[in-house]
Design a protein around this motif. Structure first.
Motif, PDB file in Angstrom:
ATOM      1  N   GLY A  89      29.405  70.887  66.587  1.00 57.72           N
ATOM      2  CA  GLY A  89      30.626  70.017  66.083  1.00 57.72           C
ATOM      3  C   GLY A  89      31.409  69.249  67.014  1.00 57.72           C
ATOM      4  N   PHE A  90      30.745  68.995  68.344  1.00 60.15           N
ATOM      5  CA  PHE A  90      31.450  68.136  69.352  1.00 60.15           C
ATOM      6  C   PHE A  90      31.122  66.833  69.092  1.00 60.15           C
ATOM      7  CE2 PHE A  90      31.304  72.434  71.179  1.00 60.15           C
ATOM      8  CZ  PHE A  90      32.540  72.433  71.732  1.00 60.15           C
ATOM      9  N   VAL A  91      32.005  65.980  69.177  1.00 56.88           N
ATOM     10  CA  VAL A  91      31.883  64.472  68.497  1.00 56.88           C
ATOM     11  C   VAL A  91      31.538  63.588  69.703  1.00 56.88           C
ATOM     12  CG1 VAL A  91      33.377  64.819  66.652  1.00 56.88           C
ATOM     13  CG2 VAL A  91      34.322  63.912  69.093  1.00 56.88           C
ATOM     14  N   PHE A  92      31.265  64.083  70.859  1.00 61.68           N
ATOM     15  CA  PHE A  92      30.838  62.994  71.967  1.00 61.68           C
ATOM     16  C   PHE A  92      30.098  63.652  72.913  1.00 61.68           C
ATOM     17  CE2 PHE A  92      35.011  64.620  73.132  1.00 61.68           C
ATOM     18  CZ  PHE A  92      34.853  64.966  74.502  1.00 61.68           C
ATOM     19  N   PRO A  93      29.102  63.217  73.709  1.00 64.30           N
ATOM     20  CA  PRO A  93      28.408  63.510  74.734  1.00 64.30           C
ATOM     21  C   PRO A  93      29.125  63.416  75.989  1.00 64.30           C
ATOM     22  CG  PRO A  93      27.538  61.192  74.234  1.00 64.30           C
ATOM     23  CD  PRO A  93      28.604  61.522  73.271  1.00 64.30           C
ATOM     24  N   LEU A  94      28.866  64.058  76.915  1.00 67.96           N
ATOM     25  CA  LEU A  94      29.203  64.061  78.748  1.00 67.96           C
ATOM     26  C   LEU A  94      28.111  64.078  79.367  1.00 67.96           C
ATOM     27  CD1 LEU A  94      32.399  66.388  78.444  1.00 67.96           C
ATOM     28  CD2 LEU A  94      32.550  63.804  78.801  1.00 67.96           C
ATOM     29  N   LEU A  95      27.235  63.339  79.084  1.00 68.86           N
ATOM     30  CA  LEU A  95      25.879  63.095  79.942  1.00 68.86           C
ATOM     31  C   LEU A  95      25.910  62.221  81.121  1.00 68.86           C
ATOM     32  CD1 LEU A  95      23.455  63.330  76.870  1.00 68.86           C
ATOM     33  CD2 LEU A  95      24.276  65.134  78.267  1.00 68.86           C
ATOM     34  N   THR A  96      26.808  61.370  81.074  1.00 72.30           N
ATOM     35  CA  THR A  96      26.705  60.274  82.197  1.00 72.30           C
ATOM     36  C   THR A  96      28.208  59.942  82.380  1.00 72.30           C
ATOM     37  OG1 THR A  96      26.911  58.521  80.620  1.00 72.30           O
ATOM     38  CG2 THR A  96      24.824  59.186  81.290  1.00 72.30           C
ATOM     39  N   PHE A  97      28.507  59.439  83.850  1.00 74.44           N
ATOM     40  CA  PHE A  97      29.899  59.110  84.226  1.00 74.44           C
ATOM     41  C   PHE A  97      30.491  58.141  83.225  1.00 74.44           C
ATOM     42  CE2 PHE A  97      32.687  56.073  86.597  1.00 74.44           C
ATOM     43  CZ  PHE A  97      33.299  56.839  87.056  1.00 74.44           C
ATOM     44  N   GLU A  98      29.567  57.439  82.460  1.00 72.39           N
ATOM     45  CA  GLU A  98      30.324  56.286  81.612  1.00 72.39           C
ATOM     46  C   GLU A  98      30.697  56.889  80.207  1.00 72.39           C
ATOM     47  OE1 GLU A  98      27.294  55.837  83.206  1.00 72.39           O
ATOM     48  OE2 GLU A  98      28.099  54.311  84.362  1.00 72.39           O
ATOM     49  N   ASP A  99      30.285  58.243  80.072  1.00 72.98           N
ATOM     50  CA  ASP A  99      30.801  59.088  78.741  1.00 72.98           C
ATOM     51  C   ASP A  99      32.179  59.395  79.334  1.00 72.98           C
ATOM     52  OD1 ASP A  99      28.268  58.632  77.455  1.00 72.98           O
ATOM     53  OD2 ASP A  99      27.574  60.767  77.909  1.00 72.98           O
ATOM     54  N   THR A 100      32.512  59.753  80.346  1.00 74.22           N
ATOM     55  CA  THR A 100      33.720  60.230  80.994  1.00 74.22           C
ATOM     56  C   THR A 100      34.941  58.806  80.753  1.00 74.22           C
ATOM     57  OG1 THR A 100      33.746  59.984  83.353  1.00 74.22           O
ATOM     58  CG2 THR A 100      32.826  61.872  82.229  1.00 74.22           C
ATOM     59  N   ARG A 101      34.284  57.756  80.642  1.00 76.20           N
ATOM     60  CA  ARG A 101      35.148  56.574  80.886  1.00 76.20           C
ATOM     61  C   ARG A 101      35.541  56.076  79.624  1.00 76.20           C
ATOM     62  NH1 ARG A 101      37.450  57.808  84.267  1.00 76.20           N
ATOM     63  NH2 ARG A 101      38.423  55.987  83.987  1.00 76.20           N
ATOM     64  N   VAL A 102      34.933  56.408  78.370  1.00 73.58           N
ATOM     65  CA  VAL A 102      34.991  55.807  77.177  1.00 73.58           C
ATOM     66  C   VAL A 102      36.672  56.026  76.874  1.00 73.58           C
ATOM     67  CG1 VAL A 102      34.650  56.111  74.601  1.00 73.58           C
ATOM     68  CG2 VAL A 102      32.758  56.257  76.308  1.00 73.58           C
ATOM     69  N   VAL A 103      36.977  54.730  76.377  1.00 74.86           N
ATOM     70  CA  VAL A 103      38.473  54.676  75.544  1.00 74.86           C
ATOM     71  C   VAL A 103      38.450  55.264  74.356  1.00 74.86           C
ATOM     72  CG1 VAL A 103      40.628  53.455  75.374  1.00 74.86           C
ATOM     73  CG2 VAL A 103      39.240  53.131  77.484  1.00 74.86           C
ATOM     74  N   THR A 104      39.361  56.167  73.954  1.00 77.01           N
ATOM     75  CA  THR A 104      39.180  56.956  72.599  1.00 77.01           C
ATOM     76  C   THR A 104      39.978  55.804  71.846  1.00 77.01           C
ATOM     77  OG1 THR A 104      41.175  58.225  73.039  1.00 77.01           O
ATOM     78  CG2 THR A 104      39.014  59.199  73.682  1.00 77.01           C
ATOM     79  N   ASN A 105      39.837  56.221  70.292  1.00 78.24           N
ATOM     80  CA  ASN A 105      40.668  55.485  69.365  1.00 78.24           C
ATOM     81  C   ASN A 105      42.228  55.378  69.730  1.00 78.24           C
ATOM     82  OD1 ASN A 105      38.266  54.799  67.920  1.00 78.24           O
ATOM     83  ND2 ASN A 105      38.560  56.675  66.712  1.00 78.24           N
TER      84      ASN A 105
END
Length: 92
Positions: free
Chosen positions: A17-33
């Motif tokens: 049920g988790f809605v986002f991956p945390l596989l890359t540095f870029e995944d941590t940089r995403v700006v949420t809604n």
């Protein structure tokens, strides 16, 4: 630590049920809604002890490592001025 403690759920495709991956540095940089950088949200849930849930819960030392990284390396920096751990291969 992300690989050992987070990737089992925050993967692609997502699990549990988790809605986002945390596989890359870029995944941590995403700006949420709501306009917040995901790294800041991660910091909030790690500080509160809500993530990762048992049995993957962080030790006090692991928690401090994550929070230190989010406070320094997880913040945006001009190219070449931040921390160099930007891909799983570059991370110890």
């Amino acid at each position: 630590m992300l690989k050992a403690k987070c990737h089992s759920c925050h993967t692609s495709p997502q699990q549990g049920g988790f809605v986002f991956p945390l596989l890359t540095f870029e995944d941590t940089r995403v700006v949420t809604n709501d306009g917040i950088v995901r790294a800041d949200k991660i910091k909030t849930v790690v500080e509160a002890g809500r993530m990762p849930p048992p049995p993957a819960a962080l030790t006090a030392e692991e928690k401090q490592v994550v929070l230190d990284w989010l406070g320094v390396c997880g913040q945006p920096e001009p190219e070449g001025q931040g921390c160099e751990c930007t891909t799983p291969e570059a991370c110890p």
